[in-house]
Design an enzyme around this catalytic site. Sequence first.
Site, PDB file in Angstrom:
ATOM      1  N   ASP A  52      -5.265   8.433  11.082  1.00 28.75           N
ATOM      2  CA  ASP A  52      -3.851   7.983  11.396  1.00 28.75           C
ATOM      3  C   ASP A  52      -3.316   8.782  12.777  1.00 28.75           C
ATOM      4  O   ASP A  52      -3.689   9.799  13.205  1.00 28.75           O
ATOM      5  CB  ASP A  52      -2.705   8.604  10.161  1.00 28.75           C
ATOM      6  CG  ASP A  52      -3.195   7.567   8.972  1.00 28.75           C
ATOM      7  OD1 ASP A  52      -2.987   6.467   9.127  1.00 28.75           O
ATOM      8  OD2 ASP A  52      -3.479   8.065   7.920  1.00 28.75           O
ATOM      9  N   GLU A  64       0.760  -1.260  -0.042  1.00 27.97           N
ATOM     10  CA  GLU A  64       0.026   0.070   0.154  1.00 27.97           C
ATOM     11  C   GLU A  64       0.778   1.340  -0.196  1.00 27.97           C
ATOM     12  O   GLU A  64       1.791   1.430   0.894  1.00 27.97           O
ATOM     13  CB  GLU A  64      -0.829  -0.042   1.259  1.00 27.97           C
ATOM     14  CG  GLU A  64      -2.166  -1.040   1.171  1.00 27.97           C
ATOM     15  CD  GLU A  64      -2.469  -1.210   2.530  1.00 27.97           C
ATOM     16  OE1 GLU A  64      -2.641  -0.407   3.245  1.00 27.97           O
ATOM     17  OE2 GLU A  64      -2.928  -2.492   2.721  1.00 27.97           O
TER      18      GLU A  64
END
Lengths: 393, 253
Positions: free
Chosen positions: B56, B45
């Site tokens: 995140d 990814e």
Amino acid sequence: MSYFVDENGYYGQFGGAYIPEMLYPNVEELRQKYLTIMYEPSFQIEFQNLLKEFVGRPTPLYFAKRLSEKYNTKIYLKREDLCHTGAHKVNNTIGQILMAKRLKKNRIIAETGAGQHGVATATVCALMGLECIVYMGEIDIARQAPNVARMKMLGATVVPALSGSRTLKDATNEAIRDWINNPVDTHYIIGSVVGPHPYPDMVARFQSVISEEIKLQLKEKEGTENPDYVIACVGGGSNAAGAFYHYLDEENVKLIAVEAAGLGIDSGESAATSVLGKEGIIHGSKTLLMQTKDGQITEPYSISAGLDYPGVGPLHAHLCESKRAEFMAVTDDEAMQAGLELCKLEGIIPAIESSHALAVFEKKKFKKDDVVVLNLSGRGDKDLDTYINYFKL
Amino acid sequence: MNRINKKLQEDKKLLSIYFTAGFPQLSDTISIIEDLEKSGVDMIEIGLPFSDPLADGPTIQASSTTALKNGMTTKVLFEQLKDIRKTVSIPLIIMGYFNPIMQYGIEAFCKKCTEIGIDGLIIPDLPVKEYTENYKIIFEKYGLVNVFLITPQTSNDRIKFIDEISEGFIYMVSSASVTGTKNIFGDSQNSYFERIASMNLKAPQIIGFGISNAETFQQATKFAKGAIIGSAFINHLNRNGTKLIDKFIAEIR
Ligand SMILES: Cc1ncc(COP(=O)(O)O)c(C=O)c1O
């Protein structure tokens, strides 16, 4: 054209809920329930009662005689600065804390810029005995010290946001991350008409008490519910949404939204989203957004922490694109002078956010018999340090 | 057949690695991808950095900030990747937030991905409903697999719906958290992993968030088709630069 949210959560092309899947259950629960809960009679009774007894509503619609003489027009100030805790923000936090209780949430999180929303949230959490965590950019913690102290006295935990520009946008990111980490027991009290649907609509409805009162009060004073103009400053846009709400469909009432130009629109140090922004996504909402060509969110600047935000709520993006509202940008200097002028002429020390709205009188000429309502969103106690430094008091 | 689907048919547990493009140095993108493939990684990814990555934690936030400071942009990334299929054959997925993709132009972005040989996209803040109503057509036109997330809070009905519309794998977020928070799995993760495994979904599941070492990789892949390591790999890059990638991967399995 409709200026209200549609069934998909959009205002024209703006709005929606661009959220990671982790937030879906909470936001979806809120979307399904918010209108039903808000309009239950028991909710309305409790809400109205707290607005009256605890917040001190209705706030006066004050005819500013000397200011009117100076600018040769008829100026009314909607005195949100007289709300308990010092700004309009508490209208929304009262509503949302009652919402949180009915959703059976016992932990409250919030973001804050100027600290007004943080104080308003800490206040209602103290009132209801709920745990309160407020995220605040490190830079704002320094420039709004009295509000940090207030939140602590009210029992809230203030967590510094250390990422990015360390202001309101980053505090909002941190609050959203907290919600991802605590999906079950926590309600996020967003402080403006921003974020994923249904937040912009819910917050606008809680703040709409402002224009509801203006209508009644103006009818009494002027014999008509409708002024010629309503002016309000726009950070995320909640005080403006509240002041505009019941006039949105009254096209003869002109709406003026005032943004912070910072050091000047072209200076690179500005927060004038309507001029510098372009359609994009911030905090779960498609709206006008200050960003690079590559889609990275730009760090805004304003002397006023409450206007230091790179987006506006989707309602305002729609009002701007559809030209329903006129958007004006006011610099730090113009705002500071206008704030000082209100002190001298009317004996009111305004919040620097509200001073931006006041600066419109130097920039735009009104007719002698125009009735102009300006939403004085907050008082200047929290800004004394900034005023002291700026004017070398 | 799309490389992702082919890979999912292999009879093994898959190890997928996330890294932020443009980190630690702007020009590290290609060598990191090549080294990961050589080390036996099954899928990569490639993180398109964003200024405000809501899902995140601090590790990926910091790597994104550095990557942006280094000058990473969507255009630069595409330029770097233009010959990637000459040297790399494992599935490549771009993971990025929706705003930079929107600004590039959704269709232009998808077209470019296909030209380069990108196989799929993970866009955490593009909701399922928006995708199916407005963008599915475009993704399909360019043969791109869109990967949806589920979490411990996702209802069974919604999981079934997401399973139906998934063309590749389902990204199973291990716990209620942003990336890089947990590094041990307890009872609640295990029962969630078991619950999903017992649903017999059509789309294979790959577990991400909180996978950091051999132990968590084992635990996750006991129930799922594979696992994704992100923050732990970024931490490895923080400590070692682009050296010793093979050693890091060898220690996972
Ligand atoms: C007094 C005051 N006015 C205005 C604002 C800006 O917010 P909004 O645009 O949501 O009204 C703030 C925000 O902190 C504030 O404290």
